[in-house]
Design a protein around this motif. Structure first.
Motif, mmCIF file in Angstrom:
data_model
loop_
_atom_site.group_PDB
_atom_site.id
_atom_site.type_symbol
_atom_site.label_atom_id
_atom_site.label_comp_id
_atom_site.label_asym_id
_atom_site.label_seq_id
_atom_site.Cartn_x
_atom_site.Cartn_y
_atom_site.Cartn_z
ATOM 1 N N GLY A 213 61.741 31.112 -66.529
ATOM 2 C CA GLY A 213 60.398 30.589 -66.294
ATOM 3 C C GLY A 213 59.856 29.722 -67.409
ATOM 4 O O GLY A 213 58.657 29.571 -67.530
ATOM 5 N N LEU A 222 54.073 23.527 -71.105
ATOM 6 C CA LEU A 222 53.184 23.279 -69.965
ATOM 7 C C LEU A 222 51.726 23.212 -70.424
ATOM 8 O O LEU A 222 50.959 22.357 -69.972
ATOM 9 C CB LEU A 222 53.373 24.398 -68.939
ATOM 10 N N SER A 223 51.353 24.090 -71.348
ATOM 11 C CA SER A 223 49.950 24.117 -71.765
ATOM 12 C C SER A 223 49.610 22.921 -72.641
ATOM 13 O O SER A 223 48.467 22.491 -72.696
ATOM 14 C CB SER A 223 49.641 25.412 -72.502
ATOM 15 N N ARG A 232 48.666 22.425 -64.217
ATOM 16 C CA ARG A 232 49.801 23.291 -64.580
ATOM 17 C C ARG A 232 50.304 24.025 -63.353
ATOM 18 O O ARG A 232 51.520 24.160 -63.142
ATOM 19 C CB ARG A 232 49.361 24.332 -65.601
ATOM 20 N N ILE A 245 59.348 31.683 -59.902
ATOM 21 C CA ILE A 245 58.899 31.214 -61.221
ATOM 22 C C ILE A 245 59.753 31.772 -62.346
ATOM 23 O O ILE A 245 60.151 31.055 -63.261
ATOM 24 C CB ILE A 245 57.415 31.593 -61.443
ATOM 25 N N ASP B 446 55.621 42.108 -61.989
ATOM 26 C CA ASP B 446 56.483 41.154 -62.680
ATOM 27 C C ASP B 446 56.185 39.718 -62.279
ATOM 28 O O ASP B 446 56.195 38.816 -63.119
ATOM 29 C CB ASP B 446 57.959 41.467 -62.386
ATOM 30 N N SER B 447 55.905 39.528 -60.992
ATOM 31 C CA SER B 447 55.725 38.147 -60.542
ATOM 32 C C SER B 447 54.427 37.569 -61.096
ATOM 33 O O SER B 447 54.382 36.406 -61.503
ATOM 34 C CB SER B 447 55.752 38.060 -59.017
ATOM 35 N N GLU B 451 54.244 34.492 -63.643
ATOM 36 C CA GLU B 451 53.490 33.293 -63.292
ATOM 37 C C GLU B 451 52.504 32.922 -64.406
ATOM 38 O O GLU B 451 52.453 31.778 -64.855
ATOM 39 C CB GLU B 451 52.729 33.551 -61.989
ATOM 40 N N LYS B 452 51.741 33.914 -64.854
ATOM 41 C CA LYS B 452 50.730 33.624 -65.874
ATOM 42 C C LYS B 452 51.397 33.248 -67.194
ATOM 43 O O LYS B 452 50.893 32.422 -67.941
ATOM 44 C CB LYS B 452 49.814 34.833 -66.079
ATOM 45 N N TRP B 453 52.523 33.879 -67.431
ATOM 46 C CA TRP B 453 53.262 33.581 -68.667
ATOM 47 C C TRP B 453 53.715 32.124 -68.653
ATOM 48 O O TRP B 453 53.601 31.403 -69.651
ATOM 49 C CB TRP B 453 54.454 34.517 -68.771
ATOM 50 N N ALA B 454 54.221 31.674 -67.514
ATOM 51 C CA ALA B 454 54.683 30.293 -67.411
ATOM 52 C C ALA B 454 53.500 29.329 -67.466
ATOM 53 O O ALA B 454 53.571 28.292 -68.131
ATOM 54 C CB ALA B 454 55.456 30.101 -66.116
ATOM 55 N N LEU B 455 52.400 29.696 -66.793
ATOM 56 C CA LEU B 455 51.237 28.803 -66.762
ATOM 57 C C LEU B 455 50.621 28.644 -68.148
ATOM 58 O O LEU B 455 50.032 27.624 -68.457
ATOM 59 C CB LEU B 455 50.167 29.363 -65.818
ATOM 60 N N SER B 456 50.759 29.679 -68.978
ATOM 61 C CA SER B 456 50.153 29.606 -70.300
ATOM 62 C C SER B 456 51.111 29.000 -71.315
ATOM 63 O O SER B 456 50.973 29.237 -72.502
ATOM 64 C CB SER B 456 49.721 30.997 -70.737
#
Lengths: 317, 473
Positions: A213, A222-223, A232, A245, B446-447, B451-456
């Motif tokens: 991911g 990304l950030s 994002r 993801i 986990d999902s 997701e939040k880990w990748a978005l941040s």
């Protein structure tokens, strides 16, 4: 009671006669049937072709003898058109549709392909057909032809008769765009799949590898690449919609345009690359809206307007 | 929670309305989950209210009559009111749920590897001390939760371990924390301060080096030998006050041990708290008092009552502002380098290792990534030190670009700590805390964590908080 018995007796008698007389369709209706039927012997036959260089047919012998001989022959001459639809408004079109309908009637029982699996064919456009036939055919009429063509196209290719193939050939466009198949994507020796996406003025290339991911866009995280959380989310939307993801790492290079365009170009690129890894995800990705390129661009400015549509302010005089 | 001040016109609401509102209506308010009686509406006295109300309407009509103001009327904010709003630090949210089983940070569990990835709350004593030292910032998300708690991450354990070692061996840790915006540099510094306070260290914190360098506080030249340095008397007085307040329990047990040349007579066995408070009271005498206090704190520990000297933790945030020219001018109308400011020089001497702390201690500086002045030498030094520590290829300075040698020299032996994103386990720990506080209304699985880990951007904690708590849909 007596009258009733008499009535039934008459009916039976009439019915017995009718079965013999109706063996062949009446002369009027037979003329307009597309399928050639066995003509009865007593039908009016077309005159033999009239050849102007053939002396006999022209009655030149008689001409030499004198004008009176030619005049004698004239009543015998009768030109009958080759096509029975000669006297309709658009004989070419009528012939075409009758021919196709005949074919369809003839082969209606042949096995067909399941719905949606017929080979995609670009048929001639309405304009092209009009040029071909030389007749002012309306669009709605041409649609009728297209409907028959579509049905004929559904006949299973293994049993497709030559006759039908030939007939369809006449209506195909010269250039068949559906024959241009994109090169199938592949996963290279490093496990990368490549996808390209575009949106507005942006162009993005994404490389997808199996991972956990991590996302890198133009060498930034990304950030760092996108300040807006929405952008994002757009970038990894294809992965999110398919719950992937934390299964892939993404490297993307986006060029041109603005931030939103870049983010959405990356969406498309990532989904294309994902389809290389897992082609079965295509329907899910289509539902998520990441398969079709959004063709919208900036609308051009027009003369007399301040922007694409904005009118200058109204002034009294 | 935000009821006390009207955000539109920065006016305090008219108390008459508040008191007139029936309690039953408050009790049925749909948006608040806190107990209606817990929030005590501030009661104000009649006359004050009447005056305020009058002012409000008056200025409102004026603004309309003039037709000039686009602000929509209302009383204009008074002097300093806007800044107070901007700098206001809220450490609690009564609407957030209390997290049951949230442990407080102690000297023991902060070094325990078991607490990695866990949230630890801050006890009231530590909280007061940190507040006095201005360790909290308005940009951090403290106001989202019932009470302040921090995540113990891998780097926290490492820094605290180093502090412990420095205290035991009486050595000095010299560290510069750098990393992406929102990666938790200031909070890591805060955790180090909390750990030091729990161990009974003296903590001296400069919350924002920007305040020293952008010319917002007074300065005056002082000759030290041949060199001229610049003292910022008002800032130092304020700092002395902060030191006294933040380290009250420690300093109140310590007494003056040396004779100092001070501008006012001071009792010879005065406690160091009182001493610092004396200095804080008058800007004119603040600098001599600060140097005296500093020499007291760095004196070797001795036998006797109040003569023991604990280790010292020096922290400084927004290091970038202290690594280049300031906006102050010298007599030749040239910009003064930050290292010529007396207070900054004191820090830099320890950071560079020119001066050591005889009782042990640490100097921890954190860089900033938002609204920072360009400081290429500092960026380069951080990168270089990190590469040296990792045994990687060391980058070279572009020979055609002028370099700030003073910065490179200070940074020579300092340890560079590159703060990156959280690991997924740590992210999970903090997200579970969000969920248990009622601020994240999704199941933490986990999902969601992935997701939040990748978005941040790979677990940048500020962004993680933003995408999961602040920008809740």
């Amino acid at each position: 009671m007596e009258t009733r018995a008499m009535r039934s007796g008459f009916r039976q008698a009439i019915a017995a006669f009718r079965s013999q007389t109706k063996r062949y369709p009446s002369y009027q209706s037979r003329r307009f049937l597309a399928t050639p039927t066995q003509p009865p012997t007593d039908e009016i036959r077309a005159a033999p072709p009239f050849r102007f260089n053939d002396k006999q047919s022209q009655g030149e012998e008689d001409m030499e003898e004198g004008n009176s001989g030619f005049a004698k022959l004239l009543p015998k001459l009768r030109i009958v058109p080759a096509s029975p639809s000669y006297f309709t408004g658009k004989p070419g079109f009528t012939d075409d549709i009758l021919e196709l309908q005949t074919l369809l009637r003839k082969y209606i029982t042949l096995p067909v392909l399941p719905p949606g699996e017929a080979p995609r064919i670009a048929w001639k456009t309405h304009a092209q057909y009009k040029v071909q036939s030389g007749e002012p055919v309306k669009a709605a009429r041409y649609t009728k032809i297209l409907q028959v063509l579509a049905r004929l196209n559904y006949i299973h290719p293994s049993v497709m008769p030559e006759e039908v193939k030939k007939a369809l050939e006449k209506y195909k466009r010269d250039v068949q765009p559906f024959l241009n198949k994109p090169k199938p994507g592949y996963v290279d020796e490093y496990g990368r799949a490549r996808g390209v996406g575009r949106r507005k003025a942006c162009h993005a290339v994404a490389y997808l590898v199996e991972g956990e991911g991590e996302v890198m866009i133009n060498g930034k995280s990304l950030s760092q690449a996108f300040g807006r959380v929405h952008d994002r989310e757009s970038c990894i939307w294809a992965l999110k919609a398919t719950d992937r993801i934390d299964k892939y790492n993404v490297w993307a290079v986006a060029q041109g345009g603005g931030t939103t365009g870049q983010a959405e170009a990356i969406t498309l690129a990532v989904s294309k690359a994902l389809m290389v890894h897992e082609p079965a995800l295509k329907p899910a990705l289509r539902r998520a809206g990441c398969v079709t390129r959004d063709p919208r661009r900036v609308e051009r400015k027009k003369p007399g307007k301040l922007k694409a549509r904005k009118m200058p302010a109204w002034v009294k005089r | 929670m935000s009821g006390s001040i009207c955000l539109r016109c920065l006016a305090r609401p008219v108390a008459a309305i508040e008191t007139a509102a029936p309690t039953s209506r408050i009790a049925t308010a749909a948006f608040s989950t806190s107990a209606p009686l817990a929030a005590n509406p501030p009661k104000k006295k009649g006359p004050a209210v009447a005056v305020k109300k009058q002012q409000h309407t008056k200025s409102f009509t004026k603004a309309r009559a003039g037709g000039k103001g686009g602000s929509g009327g209302g009383r204009p904010p008074q002097q300093g009111e806007r800044k107070a709003m901007r700098k206001r630090i809220v450490l609690s949210n009564t609407n957030a749920l209390e997290v049951h089983g949230l442990e407080d940070m102690t000297a023991k569990n902060i070094v325990d590897s078991q607490s990695a990835g866990k949230m630890l709350g801050l006890s009231n004593e530590v909280l007061d001390a940190l507040r006095a030292a201005a360790a909290f910032k308005p940009t951090q998300g403290w106001s989202l939760f019932r009470r302040p708690a921090t995540l113990v991450r891998k780097e926290t354990l490492e820094v605290v371990r180093q502090l412990e070692e420095a205290g035991d061996k009486k050595s000095t840790v010299r560290q510069v924390i750098f990393g992406e915006k929102g990666s938790g540099k200031s909070v890591l510094q805060l955790q180090a301060m909390a750990a030091a306070l729990l161990k009974g260290w003296v903590v001296i914190h400069i919350p924002e080096a920007q305040e020293l360098s952008i010319g917002h506080t007074s300065y005056q030249p002082v000759k030290i030998g041949e060199e001229t340095v610049y003292v910022q008397p008002h800032y130092i007085a304020q700092l002395l006050g902060q030191i006294a307040k933040a380290n009250y329990t420690v300093l109140s047990h310590l007494r003056l041990s040396k004779q100092h040349n001070l501008p006012i007579p001071v009792q010879s066995n005065i406690s160091l708290v009182r001493f610092a408070e004396l200095g804080a009271g008058d800007a004119d005498i603040a600098w001599p008092f600060f140097t005296a206090l500093w020499s007291e704190l760095t004196a070797p520990s001795a036998e006797g009552e109040g003569m023991a000297r604990p280790p010292v933790l020096l922290t400084l945030d927004s290091l970038n502002f202290a690594m280049g020219n300031t906006t102050y001018l010298n007599a030749e109308l040239q910009n003064i380098h930050a290292h010529d400011l007396a207070l900054v020089r004191q820090y830099m001497d320890i950071l560079s290792g020119a001066e050591s702390l005889p009782n042990g201690g640490a100097v921890i500086a954190a860089t900033t990534e938002s609204n920072k002045p360009a400081s290429p030498a500092l960026d380069f030094a951080c990168e270089r030190n990190e590469a040296l520590q990792a045994g990687k290829e060391v980058p070279e300075w572009d020979p055609y670009v002028k370099v700030d040698r003073r910065v490179l020299k200070v940074m020579e032996g300092a340890e560079a700590l590159h703060l990156k994103g959280l690991s997924k386990d740590e992210a999970r720990g903090v997200m579970e805390y969000y969920a248990r506080s009622g601020m994240l209304r999704q199941t933490v699985n986990d999902s969601l964590v992935g997701e939040k880990w990748a978005l941040s951007g790979g677990g940048i904690i500020g962004e993680l908080e933003r995408s999961s708590v602040v920008m809740r849909v």
